[in-house]
Enzyme design. Structure first.
Site, PDB file in Angstrom:
ATOM      1  N   THR A 160       1.008  -1.513  -0.089  1.00 19.38           N
ATOM      2  CA  THR A 160       0.439  -0.494  -0.144  1.00 19.38           C
ATOM      3  C   THR A 160       1.082   1.283  -0.065  1.00 19.38           C
ATOM      4  OG1 THR A 160      -2.090  -1.323   1.287  1.00 19.38           O
ATOM      5  CG2 THR A 160      -1.940   1.021   1.448  1.00 19.38           C
ATOM      6  N   GLU A 366      -3.082  -7.425   5.895  1.00 16.89           N
ATOM      7  CA  GLU A 366      -2.614  -7.301   7.628  1.00 16.89           C
ATOM      8  C   GLU A 366      -3.106  -9.195   8.303  1.00 16.89           C
ATOM      9  OE1 GLU A 366      -1.953  -4.048   9.851  1.00 16.89           O
ATOM     10  OE2 GLU A 366      -2.246  -2.724   8.071  1.00 16.89           O
TER      11      GLU A 366
END
Length: 384
Positions: A160, A366
């Site tokens: 990201t 995550e």
């Protein structure tokens, strides 16, 4: 509808009010258009930095807000309610600050943290690779010792802010190829370091305003002081950071779910069938009641985990639980919101189809929700 707040100080209340104003005036109105055109809202992060919202959980001596994680996460939820790309971007930036803030030397903190938490610099977290996603300890990017520091070669994936970040919290192997988790170290790497580049952004089903790209390291020379923490102890830093990062994802998920519920409620009150607002029909009313209950439960779970973190108590299991429940809730609530809108929910004239596409990634990032269940089950086994 603003988030339901759990705050303890006037300063925290003011932070949430400020965040709500920024969301309603500057963030939410542009979300749909920028997502459609894949525009990365870098200016929004600058605005948040100027408002003091990018360093909330970090020390005041370096420009941070010194706020409890419980408060910081509610700010993230509010941001995600307006635009998930922004809420998740703040969560990732906070994650990228964590290694240096928690394990860096006083000199490293003084040199880098003020610009990081003040919004002058935007960060990214470089752990995942194409062959080491859920199995993060299998990473292959190498940092070889040199006379002056380290030379890094390899490639990271699914990053990201990849290609947009000003610095990277990098995890690379300094031990033998078969050293596993014991041979990984953490580095702070400015994006303009020679030899560092990025691949083309991924073409995603949602979150198009949040760039996700591979980050490439081709003989990247780092000084010795780029090492964060002890050599070979980086995997522990990574896991410690991810425990906190999972709470950020949980807060993002609750914010997105709240936005979907708000849209469904508004539509259920104005849409009429058979002479009544559709929200008056029991079948749909029960669906909305379940959506609201699931959101409230997810919010309380992430706040409970945050309070454990703020108290200095173990919270890894609770962070995994919060991420699991909140992201599953976001997916369910967003899907039900599309159902409330009927055929209109399947069009881009309303935001719920975007919420549904965006919610899916929260079950993956995550640590997939399958990994969260693994983490939880291992904790349960140890406790047993």
């Amino acid at each position: 509808m603003a988030v339901e707040r759990t705050l303890h100080t006037p300063e925290a209340e003011q932070l949430l009010e400020l965040t709500g104003e920024i969301v309603d005036k500057e963030i939410a109105p542009r979300a749909a258009g920028d997502e459609e055109n894949s525009v990365f809202p870098r200016d929004v992060f600058a605005t948040l930095g100027e408002a003091g919202l990018l360093g909330l959980p970090y020390p005041g001596e370096y420009g941070g807000g010194e706020q409890p994680y419980e408060v910081y996460l509610q700010v993230v939820e509010e941001l995600a309610r307006g635009w998930l790309a922004v809420g998740l971007g703040v969560s990732v930036h906070t994650l990228s600050c964590y290694p240096l803030a928690a394990f860096g030397t006083a000199e490293q903190k003084a040199a880098h943290l003020p610009a990081m938490v003040g919004g002058e610099l935007l960060g990214a977290y470089c752990l995942s690779e194409t062959a080491s996603g859920s199995d993060a300890a299998a990473l292959a990017t190498r940092a070889e010792r040199t006379d002056s520091g380290y030379r890094v070669n390899g490639a990271k994936a699914w990053i990201t802010h990849g290609g947009q970040a000003d610095y990277y919290a990098l995890f690379a192997r300094t031990g033998a190829p078969d050293s596993g988790a014991r041979g990984i170290s953490c580095f702070h790497v400015p994006a303009d370091t020679p030899g560092l580049g990025s691949a083309a952004p991924e073409h995603k089903m949602g979150m198009r305003s949040s760039p996700t790209a591979g980050v490439l390291f081709d003989d990247v020379e780092l000084d010795a002081d780029a090492l964060v923490g002890e050599e070979g102890r980086g995997f522990g830093i990574a896991l410690s950071a991810l425990d906190s990062g999972r709470l950020g994802i949980a807060a993002c998920a609750v914010g997105l779910a709240q936005a979907a519920l708000d849209a469904a409620l508004a539509y259920s009150r104005q849409r009429r069938q058979f002479g009544s607002a559709i929200g008056d029909f029991q079948g749909l009313g029960f669906m909305l009641a379940d959506m609201a209950t699931q959101i409230a439960a997810s919010r309380e779970l992430y706040l409970s985990a945050a309070r454990l973190r703020d108290a200095g108590r173990p919270f890894s299991k609770q962070a995994a639980m919060a991420k699991l429940l909140a992201s599953d809730t976001a997916m369910k609530v967003a899907t039900d919101a599309v159902q409330v809108f009927g055929g209109y929910g399947y069009t881009r004239d309303f935001p719920v189809e975007r919420y549904m596409r965006e919610a899916k990634v929260l079950q993956i990032v995550e640590g997939t929700n399958q990994v969260q269940r693994l983490v939880i089950s291992r904790h349960l086994a140890k406790e047993g």
